[in-house]
Write an enzyme that holds these catalytic residues in place. Structure first.
Site, PDB file in Angstrom:
ATOM      1  N   GLN A  70      -0.938   2.287  -5.886  1.00  0.00           N
ATOM      2  CA  GLN A  70      -2.396   2.419  -5.690  1.00  0.00           C
ATOM      3  C   GLN A  70      -3.174   1.953  -6.913  1.00  0.00           C
ATOM      4  O   GLN A  70      -4.244   1.364  -6.798  1.00  0.00           O
ATOM      5  CB  GLN A  70      -2.750   3.871  -5.389  1.00  0.00           C
ATOM      6  CG  GLN A  70      -2.789   4.154  -3.902  1.00  0.00           C
ATOM      7  CD  GLN A  70      -2.992   5.623  -3.604  1.00  0.00           C
ATOM      8  OE1 GLN A  70      -3.229   6.426  -4.495  1.00  0.00           O
ATOM      9  NE2 GLN A  70      -2.870   5.962  -2.337  1.00  0.00           N
TER      10      GLN A  70
ATOM     11  N   SER B 186      -8.071  -2.415  -2.448  1.00  0.00           N
ATOM     12  CA  SER B 186      -8.750  -1.121  -2.360  1.00  0.00           C
ATOM     13  C   SER B 186      -9.862  -1.011  -3.391  1.00  0.00           C
ATOM     14  O   SER B 186     -10.980  -0.610  -3.062  1.00  0.00           O
ATOM     15  CB  SER B 186      -7.752   0.026  -2.570  1.00  0.00           C
ATOM     16  OG  SER B 186      -6.883   0.095  -1.483  1.00  0.00           O
TER      17      SER B 186
ATOM     18  N   TYR C 150      -2.159   0.522   7.257  1.00  0.00           N
ATOM     19  CA  TYR C 150      -2.800  -0.593   7.935  1.00  0.00           C
ATOM     20  C   TYR C 150      -2.711  -0.382   9.446  1.00  0.00           C
ATOM     21  O   TYR C 150      -1.713   0.135   9.947  1.00  0.00           O
ATOM     22  CB  TYR C 150      -2.118  -1.907   7.558  1.00  0.00           C
ATOM     23  CG  TYR C 150      -2.525  -2.424   6.194  1.00  0.00           C
ATOM     24  CD1 TYR C 150      -3.851  -2.771   5.943  1.00  0.00           C
ATOM     25  CD2 TYR C 150      -1.598  -2.570   5.174  1.00  0.00           C
ATOM     26  CE1 TYR C 150      -4.241  -3.259   4.710  1.00  0.00           C
ATOM     27  CE2 TYR C 150      -1.978  -3.053   3.927  1.00  0.00           C
ATOM     28  CZ  TYR C 150      -3.303  -3.396   3.703  1.00  0.00           C
ATOM     29  OH  TYR C 150      -3.689  -3.878   2.486  1.00  0.00           O
TER      30      TYR C 150
ATOM     31  N   ARG D 117       0.854  -1.201   0.000  1.00  0.00           N
ATOM     32  CA  ARG D 117       0.000   0.000   0.000  1.00  0.00           C
ATOM     33  C   ARG D 117       0.878   1.235   0.000  1.00  0.00           C
ATOM     34  O   ARG D 117       1.036   1.919   0.996  1.00  0.00           O
ATOM     35  CB  ARG D 117      -0.950  -0.004   1.194  1.00  0.00           C
ATOM     36  CG  ARG D 117      -2.295  -0.556   0.825  1.00  0.00           C
ATOM     37  CD  ARG D 117      -3.363  -0.293   1.859  1.00  0.00           C
ATOM     38  NE  ARG D 117      -4.607  -0.892   1.386  1.00  0.00           N
ATOM     39  CZ  ARG D 117      -5.721  -0.940   2.078  1.00  0.00           C
ATOM     40  NH1 ARG D 117      -5.788  -0.413   3.272  1.00  0.00           N
ATOM     41  NH2 ARG D 117      -6.790  -1.504   1.568  1.00  0.00           N
TER      42      ARG D 117
ATOM     43  N   ASP E 202      -3.838  -1.745  -6.707  1.00  0.00           N
ATOM     44  CA  ASP E 202      -4.281  -2.265  -5.414  1.00  0.00           C
ATOM     45  C   ASP E 202      -5.712  -2.826  -5.518  1.00  0.00           C
ATOM     46  O   ASP E 202      -6.695  -2.096  -5.389  1.00  0.00           O
ATOM     47  CB  ASP E 202      -4.197  -1.127  -4.386  1.00  0.00           C
ATOM     48  CG  ASP E 202      -4.543  -1.566  -2.986  1.00  0.00           C
ATOM     49  OD1 ASP E 202      -5.015  -2.718  -2.808  1.00  0.00           O
ATOM     50  OD2 ASP E 202      -4.356  -0.763  -2.050  1.00  0.00           O
TER      51      ASP E 202
HETATM   52  P1  NAD Z   1      -8.616  -1.229   5.431  1.00  0.00           P
HETATM   53  O1  NAD Z   1      -7.384  -1.792   6.014  1.00  0.00           O
HETATM   54  O2  NAD Z   1      -8.517  -0.132   4.412  1.00  0.00           O
HETATM   55  O3  NAD Z   1      -9.586  -0.694   6.569  1.00  0.00           O
HETATM   56  C1  NAD Z   1      -9.770  -1.358   7.787  1.00  0.00           C
HETATM   57  C2  NAD Z   1      -9.877  -0.302   8.845  1.00  0.00           C
HETATM   58  O4  NAD Z   1     -10.154  -0.919  10.081  1.00  0.00           O
HETATM   59  C3  NAD Z   1      -8.589   0.519   9.041  1.00  0.00           C
HETATM   60  O5  NAD Z   1      -8.847   1.877   8.816  1.00  0.00           O
HETATM   61  C4  NAD Z   1      -8.203   0.218  10.476  1.00  0.00           C
HETATM   62  O6  NAD Z   1      -7.588   1.319  11.121  1.00  0.00           O
HETATM   63  C5  NAD Z   1      -9.552  -0.114  11.080  1.00  0.00           C
HETATM   64  N1  NAD Z   1      -9.486  -0.838  12.353  1.00  0.00           N
HETATM   65  C6  NAD Z   1      -8.660  -1.835  12.732  1.00  0.00           C
HETATM   66  N2  NAD Z   1      -8.932  -2.233  13.998  1.00  0.00           N
HETATM   67  C7  NAD Z   1      -9.987  -1.466  14.401  1.00  0.00           C
HETATM   68  C8  NAD Z   1     -10.728  -1.394  15.588  1.00  0.00           C
HETATM   69  N3  NAD Z   1     -10.458  -2.178  16.634  1.00  0.00           N
HETATM   70  N4  NAD Z   1     -11.725  -0.476  15.662  1.00  0.00           N
HETATM   71  C9  NAD Z   1     -12.019   0.342  14.629  1.00  0.00           C
HETATM   72  N5  NAD Z   1     -11.342   0.319  13.469  1.00  0.00           N
HETATM   73  C10 NAD Z   1     -10.337  -0.568  13.362  1.00  0.00           C
HETATM   74  O7  NAD Z   1      -9.438  -2.451   4.826  1.00  0.00           O
HETATM   75  P2  NAD Z   1     -10.575  -2.401   3.720  1.00  0.00           P
HETATM   76  O8  NAD Z   1      -9.943  -2.621   2.402  1.00  0.00           O
HETATM   77  O9  NAD Z   1     -11.442  -1.228   3.939  1.00  0.00           O
HETATM   78  O10 NAD Z   1     -11.377  -3.724   4.091  1.00  0.00           O
HETATM   79  C11 NAD Z   1     -12.109  -3.769   5.297  1.00  0.00           C
HETATM   80  C12 NAD Z   1     -12.679  -5.160   5.544  1.00  0.00           C
HETATM   81  O11 NAD Z   1     -13.624  -5.467   4.547  1.00  0.00           O
HETATM   82  C13 NAD Z   1     -11.634  -6.280   5.500  1.00  0.00           C
HETATM   83  O12 NAD Z   1     -11.924  -7.235   6.482  1.00  0.00           O
HETATM   84  C14 NAD Z   1     -11.814  -6.841   4.119  1.00  0.00           C
HETATM   85  O13 NAD Z   1     -11.394  -8.170   4.013  1.00  0.00           O
HETATM   86  C15 NAD Z   1     -13.295  -6.728   4.009  1.00  0.00           C
HETATM   87  N6  NAD Z   1     -13.817  -6.792   2.652  1.00  0.00           N
HETATM   88  C16 NAD Z   1     -14.924  -7.538   2.528  1.00  0.00           C
HETATM   89  C17 NAD Z   1     -15.504  -7.677   1.300  1.00  0.00           C
HETATM   90  C18 NAD Z   1     -16.752  -8.481   1.201  1.00  0.00           C
HETATM   91  O14 NAD Z   1     -17.250  -8.692   0.115  1.00  0.00           O
HETATM   92  N7  NAD Z   1     -17.293  -8.927   2.312  1.00  0.00           N
HETATM   93  C19 NAD Z   1     -14.940  -7.086   0.175  1.00  0.00           C
HETATM   94  C20 NAD Z   1     -13.796  -6.296   0.346  1.00  0.00           C
HETATM   95  C21 NAD Z   1     -13.246  -6.154   1.609  1.00  0.00           C
END
Ligand code: NAD
Length: 411
Positions: free
Chosen positions: A145, A151, A248, A140, A148
């Site tokens: 980007q 994202s 992250y 990242r 990615d």
């Molecule tokens: P990301 O890393 O950009 O965002 C995750 C956020 O969570 C970060 O900003 C981090 O600071 C925050 N975080 C971590 N621990 C925390 C806590 N205890 N309290 C509050 N915030 C906290 O990740 P992303 O790309 O936005 O993805 C987010 C989630 O969505 C991941 O688990 C990813 O696998 C999932 N996702 C799911 C799907 C789906 O179809 N279900 C698709 C894409 C991504």
């Protein structure tokens, strides 16, 4: 790769590198690794593109759309004959895929392989001698980007999470003043304001909800507010207040997480919709919602847990299922991008095209390990798993230091 051929004037012409796009095989996968709109740059760079017939159909891209942009349409064998093969889910995530037989030494394979979890798949691909680039490992950093996929796909997932919540909620989202009375706007709480979270915030705001959000990285407060949401401030020392946008997060201690849950319980109870997106890379998703917190929500409320595949942010989540507890619906959302395959493929395809662009120099396939994006996303090469964390995941000893490394093990 085809051999160079003699031209009429006796010069040896370099064969164009070929990029093959097979049809996806993972259950429910409707995306395709390259959309027609992502092709022009590759064609210009001298890449021949071979699309398996029907590969884009489920995403809304007929063969004719690829033909119009200069691709060739072939069978699965032709797509796998290519120098570079790109898939959304590499070999459908199946370590026994019949396509393994089609891979050959030195062939490049690009896509999402979940290499830290799908160790059998990675081992099987490595055994074929193919060079695997797993796009989840693209670092990242600003330069990367455009490649990615996490994202680009999280953006789609954040949007869809809100649409699912709106569909399940027995209320409307916007404030409405009508002759029959005033309808209060829905209250949406987004936990985790990374890529998916910010996309969810923007979507919920567009639908007229009152949105609140929290993230352990308080640096995202400005972004949250710029989307018209309120950033929930918690008197909590997370030690990552400075973690910039796109970074992250680090895992919190169990004690800090417990305190976080306690402090958030009131906001959760007052929300119609909670969308959870918290992740710490390479770890099980942190539990942000306990059964007790869910019990505090009003019947009819909805939770969409985007981290369902990583164990879930809510302890009641069941991946790929919707469960109802005390009238609260908990949606264990899995692979939402595949449900919006047109735009998910368009952005995924652009990521793939940009990544392939890194591998083409002067019209030839060139794997440059000096390039940190190429190096860090490489999982295996020449029959060896070369990525350090993947080696650990498969139980292989650490790779030798670069100066002692035999050809093929460079990390
Ligand atoms: P990301 O890393 O950009 O965002 C995750 C956020 O969570 C970060 O900003 C981090 O600071 C925050 N975080 C971590 N621990 C925390 C806590 N205890 N309290 C509050 N915030 C906290 O990740 P992303 O790309 O936005 O993805 C987010 C989630 O969505 C991941 O688990 C990813 O696998 C999932 N996702 C799911 C799907 C789906 O179809 N279900 C698709 C894409 C991504």
């Amino acid at each position: 790769m085809a051999d160079g051929t003699d031209s009429p004037n006796g010069e040896v012409t370099k064969p164009s590198p070929t990029l093959g796009i097979p049809k996806e095989t993972a259950p429910g996968e409707r995306r395709v690794a390259l959309s027609p709109s992502a092709m022009p740059g590759l064609i210009k760079a001298g890449v021949r593109i071979v699309i398996e017939t029907g590969a884009g159909a489920a995403a809304g891209f007929p063969d004719s759309a690829y033909l119009d942009r200069g691709a060739e349409i072939g069978g699965r064998r032709q797509a796998f004959d290519a120098d570079i093969v790109a898939m959304v889910r590499v070999l459908g995530g199946d370590p026994t895929s019949p396509d393994l037989e089609r891979l050959r030494f030195g062939q490049v394979l690009i896509g999402m392989a979940a290499p830290l979890a799908a160790t059998e798949l990675v081992t099987a691909i490595s055994a074929r001698g193919a060079t695997l680039f797993s796009l989840e490992l693209v670092p990242r950093i600003t330069r990367a980007q455009a490649m990615d996929v996490l994202s680009s796909q999280a953006n789609v997932a954040g949007y869809k999470a809100v649409i699912l919540a709106a569909e399940a909620l027995p209320k409307m989202f916007p404030l409405l003043t009508t002759a029959a009375g005033t309808i209060a706007p829905a209250r949406v709480f987004v936990m985790g304001a990374g890529v998916a979270g910010l996309s969810a915030i923007a979507t919920a705001r567009r639908l007229g909800a009152v949105v609140e959000a929290y993230d352990v990285r308080s640096a995202v407060k400005e972004e949250v507010e710029s989307l018209g949401a309120r950033f929930v401030e918690l008197p909590l020392e997370t030690g990552q207040e400075g973690g910039g946008s796109g970074a992250y997060a680090q895992a919190l201690s169990e004690e800090t997480l417990r305190k976080q849950r306690e402090l958030m319980a009131k906001t959760v109870a007052g929300s119609d919709v909670v969308i959870t997106t918290a992740q710490v890379q390479g770890k099980r998703a942190p539990i942000l919602l306990t059964a007790e917190m869910v019990a505090g929500m009003a019947p009819g409320s909805v939770i969409v847990d985007l981290a369902a595949d990583q164990g879930g942010n809510c302890e009641l989540t069941k991946p790929n299922r919707t469960v109802e507890v005390g009238g609260v619906r908990i949606i264990g959302a899995v692979n939402l991008p595949a449900t919006i395959p047109f735009h998910a493929s368009q952005t995924f395809g652009k990521n793939v095209a940009n990544f392939v662009g890194l591998l083409i120099r002067d019209g030839a396939l060139t794997v440059d390990l000096e390039d940190d994006v190429v190096r860090e996303s490489m999982v295996c090469q020449d029959g060896e798993i070369v990525h350090q964390r993947v080696r650990e995941a498969v139980g292989a000893p650490p790779a030798p230091a670069p100066e002692d490394a035999p050809e093929g093990i460079r990390r």
